[in-house]
Enzyme design. Structure first.
Site, PDB file in Angstrom:
ATOM      1  N   LYS A  13     -34.427-116.922 -36.019  1.00  0.00           N
ATOM      2  CA  LYS A  13     -34.144-118.230 -35.065  1.00  0.00           C
ATOM      3  C   LYS A  13     -34.631-117.989 -33.570  1.00  0.00           C
ATOM      4  O   LYS A  13     -35.179-118.683 -33.174  1.00  0.00           O
ATOM      5  CB  LYS A  13     -32.571-118.113 -34.877  1.00  0.00           C
ATOM      6  CG  LYS A  13     -31.756-118.335 -36.129  1.00  0.00           C
ATOM      7  CD  LYS A  13     -30.340-118.481 -35.751  1.00  0.00           C
ATOM      8  CE  LYS A  13     -29.757-117.360 -35.245  1.00  0.00           C
ATOM      9  NZ  LYS A  13     -29.451-116.216 -36.028  1.00  0.00           N
ATOM     10  N   ARG A  88     -21.216-119.839 -32.988  1.00  0.00           N
ATOM     11  CA  ARG A  88     -21.152-119.059 -34.215  1.00  0.00           C
ATOM     12  C   ARG A  88     -19.850-119.232 -35.111  1.00  0.00           C
ATOM     13  O   ARG A  88     -19.552-118.487 -35.784  1.00  0.00           O
ATOM     14  CB  ARG A  88     -21.351-117.601 -33.524  1.00  0.00           C
ATOM     15  CG  ARG A  88     -22.775-116.805 -33.935  1.00  0.00           C
ATOM     16  CD  ARG A  88     -22.736-115.666 -33.485  1.00  0.00           C
ATOM     17  NE  ARG A  88     -23.733-114.689 -33.931  1.00  0.00           N
ATOM     18  CZ  ARG A  88     -24.869-114.400 -33.333  1.00  0.00           C
ATOM     19  NH1 ARG A  88     -25.289-114.873 -32.352  1.00  0.00           N
ATOM     20  NH2 ARG A  88     -25.478-113.443 -33.886  1.00  0.00           N
ATOM     21  N   ARG A 127     -37.200-104.188 -37.315  1.00  0.00           N
ATOM     22  CA  ARG A 127     -37.501-104.653 -36.104  1.00  0.00           C
ATOM     23  C   ARG A 127     -37.305-103.737 -34.998  1.00  0.00           C
ATOM     24  O   ARG A 127     -36.362-102.834 -35.007  1.00  0.00           O
ATOM     25  CB  ARG A 127     -36.102-105.934 -35.878  1.00  0.00           C
ATOM     26  CG  ARG A 127     -36.320-106.395 -34.492  1.00  0.00           C
ATOM     27  CD  ARG A 127     -35.429-107.858 -34.496  1.00  0.00           C
ATOM     28  NE  ARG A 127     -33.920-107.631 -34.556  1.00  0.00           N
ATOM     29  CZ  ARG A 127     -33.132-108.823 -34.397  1.00  0.00           C
ATOM     30  NH1 ARG A 127     -33.592-110.033 -34.407  1.00  0.00           N
ATOM     31  NH2 ARG A 127     -31.647-108.435 -34.532  1.00  0.00           N
ATOM     32  N   ARG A 160     -32.723-101.799 -32.025  1.00  0.00           N
ATOM     33  CA  ARG A 160     -31.318-102.252 -31.138  1.00  0.00           C
ATOM     34  C   ARG A 160     -30.315-101.430 -31.978  1.00  0.00           C
ATOM     35  O   ARG A 160     -30.257-101.449 -33.306  1.00  0.00           O
ATOM     36  CB  ARG A 160     -31.441-103.736 -31.720  1.00  0.00           C
ATOM     37  CG  ARG A 160     -31.626-104.618 -30.620  1.00  0.00           C
ATOM     38  CD  ARG A 160     -31.859-106.167 -30.782  1.00  0.00           C
ATOM     39  NE  ARG A 160     -30.457-106.612 -31.432  1.00  0.00           N
ATOM     40  CZ  ARG A 160     -30.421-107.883 -31.558  1.00  0.00           C
ATOM     41  NH1 ARG A 160     -31.414-108.750 -31.376  1.00  0.00           N
ATOM     42  NH2 ARG A 160     -29.210-108.301 -32.137  1.00  0.00           N
ATOM     43  N   ARG A 171     -22.470-107.237 -39.563  1.00  0.00           N
ATOM     44  CA  ARG A 171     -22.860-108.542 -38.899  1.00  0.00           C
ATOM     45  C   ARG A 171     -23.150-109.666 -40.006  1.00  0.00           C
ATOM     46  O   ARG A 171     -22.753-110.760 -39.645  1.00  0.00           O
ATOM     47  CB  ARG A 171     -24.201-108.367 -38.236  1.00  0.00           C
ATOM     48  CG  ARG A 171     -24.271-107.468 -36.834  1.00  0.00           C
ATOM     49  CD  ARG A 171     -25.414-107.029 -36.412  1.00  0.00           C
ATOM     50  NE  ARG A 171     -26.218-108.139 -35.776  1.00  0.00           N
ATOM     51  CZ  ARG A 171     -27.655-107.942 -35.735  1.00  0.00           C
ATOM     52  NH1 ARG A 171     -28.246-107.028 -35.876  1.00  0.00           N
ATOM     53  NH2 ARG A 171     -28.134-108.779 -35.050  1.00  0.00           N
TER      54      ARG A 171
HETATM   55  P1  AMP Z   1     -27.810-111.883 -31.817  1.00  0.00           P
HETATM   56  O1  AMP Z   1     -28.734-111.485 -30.919  1.00  0.00           O
HETATM   57  O2  AMP Z   1     -27.798-113.363 -31.699  1.00  0.00           O
HETATM   58  O3  AMP Z   1     -27.875-111.453 -33.228  1.00  0.00           O
HETATM   59  O4  AMP Z   1     -26.494-111.251 -31.214  1.00  0.00           O
HETATM   60  C1  AMP Z   1     -26.120-110.074 -31.071  1.00  0.00           C
HETATM   61  C2  AMP Z   1     -24.730-109.790 -30.830  1.00  0.00           C
HETATM   62  O5  AMP Z   1     -24.255-110.471 -29.698  1.00  0.00           O
HETATM   63  C3  AMP Z   1     -23.877-110.212 -32.073  1.00  0.00           C
HETATM   64  O6  AMP Z   1     -23.851-109.224 -33.297  1.00  0.00           O
HETATM   65  C4  AMP Z   1     -22.434-110.517 -31.330  1.00  0.00           C
HETATM   66  O7  AMP Z   1     -21.842-109.276 -31.017  1.00  0.00           O
HETATM   67  C5  AMP Z   1     -22.996-111.008 -29.866  1.00  0.00           C
HETATM   68  N1  AMP Z   1     -22.975-112.669 -29.990  1.00  0.00           N
HETATM   69  C6  AMP Z   1     -24.204-113.280 -29.771  1.00  0.00           C
HETATM   70  N2  AMP Z   1     -23.857-114.796 -29.803  1.00  0.00           N
HETATM   71  C7  AMP Z   1     -22.469-114.563 -29.983  1.00  0.00           C
HETATM   72  C8  AMP Z   1     -21.480-115.627 -30.122  1.00  0.00           C
HETATM   73  N3  AMP Z   1     -22.154-117.165 -30.067  1.00  0.00           N
HETATM   74  N4  AMP Z   1     -20.439-115.485 -30.372  1.00  0.00           N
HETATM   75  C9  AMP Z   1     -20.039-114.245 -30.324  1.00  0.00           C
HETATM   76  N5  AMP Z   1     -20.639-113.142 -30.283  1.00  0.00           N
HETATM   77  C10 AMP Z   1     -21.968-113.348 -30.148  1.00  0.00           C
END
Ligand code: AMP
Length: 218
Positions: A13, A88, A127, A160, A171
């Site tokens: 994404k 989410r 990644r 990461r 996740r």
């Molecule tokens: P991402 O980079 O989108 O995979 O996000 C990394 C982490 O940030 C996720 O595993 C969550 O812990 C937190 N996170 C990101 N977006 C959200 C969201 N919309 N709601 C809650 N936690 C989020």
């Protein structure tokens, strides 16, 4: 155009959103990026959010909703935006609807990126990110020119902390339990387009831009 990019972690994404921003100019709003920035800056919010992120859990709705509300009020978002990784949960989606409706705005489309579970795990575990300029690479599919080193700024690449195997599993479980209900939620609103996210990045982008042009993007 006002878009939401939906899909499991690792479906691509963020990478696709960057390309859409580069081509069409609608800013990307990534809650993951915003949270990682808060973690880097060691803000109070960042220190708190890091605990959930490292455990592969979601940070509280109220935290991310506040961040998104602030971003959406920026003048740069007036002609459109791409939300990457938000909403989410169904409460986040309801709150997004409230924010947009209060401004007389509507979402144009929700793109649901679909990739097999095996591919998601391969993409996440390979990644590598640049801690300095945030560029993203993949050890197999998008390797840096010099192994372990960022092409753009030369910094040493890192994995990461939430891309480690045990956190990936957590996740994906959180995604299945808390985020997949959004598929039916947006389907019911006739806003959902499924997109095959498999294959190489330019191929996926070709499919995505065809969908966006079909929606009237220029
Ligand atoms: P991402 O980079 O989108 O995979 O996000 C990394 C982490 O940030 C996720 O595993 C969550 O812990 C937190 N996170 C990101 N977006 C959200 C969201 N919309 N709601 C809650 N936690 C989020």
């Amino acid at each position: 155009m006002r878009l939401v990019f939906l899909g499991a972690p690792g479906v691509g994404k963020g990478t696709q959103a960057d390309r859409v921003t580069a081509q069409f100019g609608w800013p990307k709003i990534s809650t993951g990026d915003l949270l990682r920035e808060a973690v880097r800056n060691q803000t109070e919010l960042g220190v708190e959010a890091k605990k959930s992120m490292d455990a592969g859990k979601l940070v509280p709705d109220s935290v991310v909703i506040g961040m998104v509300r602030e971003k959406l009020s920026a003048s740069s978002c007036q002609n459109g935006f791409v939300l990457d990784g938000f909403p989410r949960t169904v409460p986040q989606a309801e709150e997004l609807l409230t924010i947009l409706t209060s401004r007389g705005l509507k979402l144009d489309q929700v793109i649901n990126f679909r990739v097999s579970r095996q591919d998601v795990v391969t993409r996440l575990s390979g990644r590598r990110s640049c801690p300095k300029c945030q560029s993203v690479f993949h050890i197999e599919f998008a390797p840096p020119k010099v192994s372990g080193q960022c092409d753009r700024c030369g910094a040493a690449l890192v994995q990461r902390s939430d891309d480690k195997p045990e956190t990936i599993e957590a996740r994906l479980k959180v995604y299945d339990e808390q985020t997949t209900p959004l598929i039916a939620y947006y389907q019911a609103k006739h806003l959902l387009s499924d997109l095959d996210g498999s294959g190489e990045m330019p191929v996926v982008y070709g499919r995505l831009s065809a969908v966006l042009r079909g929606l009237g993007a220029q």
